[in-house]
Design an enzyme around this catalytic site. Sequence first.
Site, mmCIF file in Angstrom:
data_model
loop_
_atom_site.group_PDB
_atom_site.id
_atom_site.type_symbol
_atom_site.label_atom_id
_atom_site.label_comp_id
_atom_site.label_asym_id
_atom_site.label_seq_id
_atom_site.Cartn_x
_atom_site.Cartn_y
_atom_site.Cartn_z
ATOM 1 C CE LYS A 82 -3.919 1.885 2.837
ATOM 2 N NZ LYS A 82 -5.082 1.896 3.994
ATOM 3 C CB SER A 151 -7.836 3.427 2.987
ATOM 4 O OG SER A 151 -7.099 2.835 3.493
ATOM 5 C CB SER A 175 -8.823 0.738 5.474
ATOM 6 O OG SER A 175 -9.530 1.797 5.756
#
Length: 446
Positions: A82, A151, A175
């Site tokens: 990420k 996210s 997330s």
Amino acid sequence: MLHTPPNGLTATDAAERIRQGWLSSEDLVQACLRRIDETEPTLQAWAHLDREGAIARARELDDLRRRGRPLGPLHGVPVGLKDIIDTRDMPTQRGTPIHAGRQPEQDARIVERLKEAGAVIMGKTVTTEYAFVHPNGTRNPHNPEHTPGGSSSGSAAAVAAYNMPLAIGTQTNGSVIRPASFCGVVGFKPTNGVISRAGLLQTSVSLDQIGVFARSARDAALLVDVIGGYDQTDPNSYANARPDCRAGAEADAPVPPDLVWIDLPYHDRLSPDARDGMDEVLSALDGRVERVTGDAQLSGLIDVQRIIHEYEIVHHLAEDFTAHWDRISATLQQIITRGRQISEAQYQDALGVKASAEKWFESFFHDFDAVIAPSAAGEAPLFSAGGTGDPVFCTIWTLAGLPTLTLALLTGAKGLPIGVQLIGSAQQDDRLLRTARWLEHHLDAH
């Protein structure tokens, strides 16, 4: 003979085939790159793809194996990160143009551990703006008209699209679990403090946690074991032994586990197909699930999480928010404005409630192996609706720092995946994974 395409292998199988010399890391990486070339025009899962670096690393690892050097548990296996995880050899841009081209000077602690384990880091996957609510361009691999969640959007979507077998995300609310549910992969967020957050964008020192995406619970456990460990620089890291997650994921339950379903007021947000699917799962468990009504204070934890998250992100990122207000989305501006209204007293009260919730769950799990719950409200919403879906089905468990796992067990009315979530007791992640193994086998038998 290798029948499964290399990019379709699980991480566990890929690592074993590389170790035995039946597959080269370079061949696996090249297969993943070809798949990325196929999917990326639509998927948009990658913020930065280190094509040349990944191939060079794979060749290096293949050479180490040929020379009989020690091999780590992820030797030659591709992983995505990420784009809030610092890497010294590629940019970390945090989902915002404010940090476009940002080049960290050193790796995050988990990147060090990945490299030591022999992983090939393919690049950085797309995240929402500052890993919060405003989406960027990634689409759901099952239907690009729908969101992949957030996210950790790019991480979930890329694993689901066979861009690589493993990826790392973070969860401050929902997330990891929510995008894993929407994209139909395994998402695992271990106990708060199992994995160091050193070198990650800090949005909430109290709530930020690292999780992983994989195509099996066994793979997720392998990855968590690699990146877990005590770190004195992380205030949430604890100086005890970590659960052996892989052993848990491979173990048979000595007796059928005791599960619990907690009826909570926000369950009215479940879509009809998600509710029907959960009812079918509970029915198939043949009385192994006790149904209880959640105390009103449990539902109150939703607001407690919001207070802590919004107060902390406003203070952690105050410099960015002040200096670049006009470059921040209207979605995030609204939350920042609200967070600035939260008083120190409200924040401290919320931290006190959080600590009480953690204590309460310690005793709650004396009677149960795991909570079974929805992973999300249903199928992934349309991308055009904005946002990344409702995180409420993850909020309480994240606040309390509990280990959570989502399994892709259901399909919704539109043919999109819906996950089933298991929540375990703190620092008993291995027991949670063992319970998940039992659940999958039990449902397969029905």
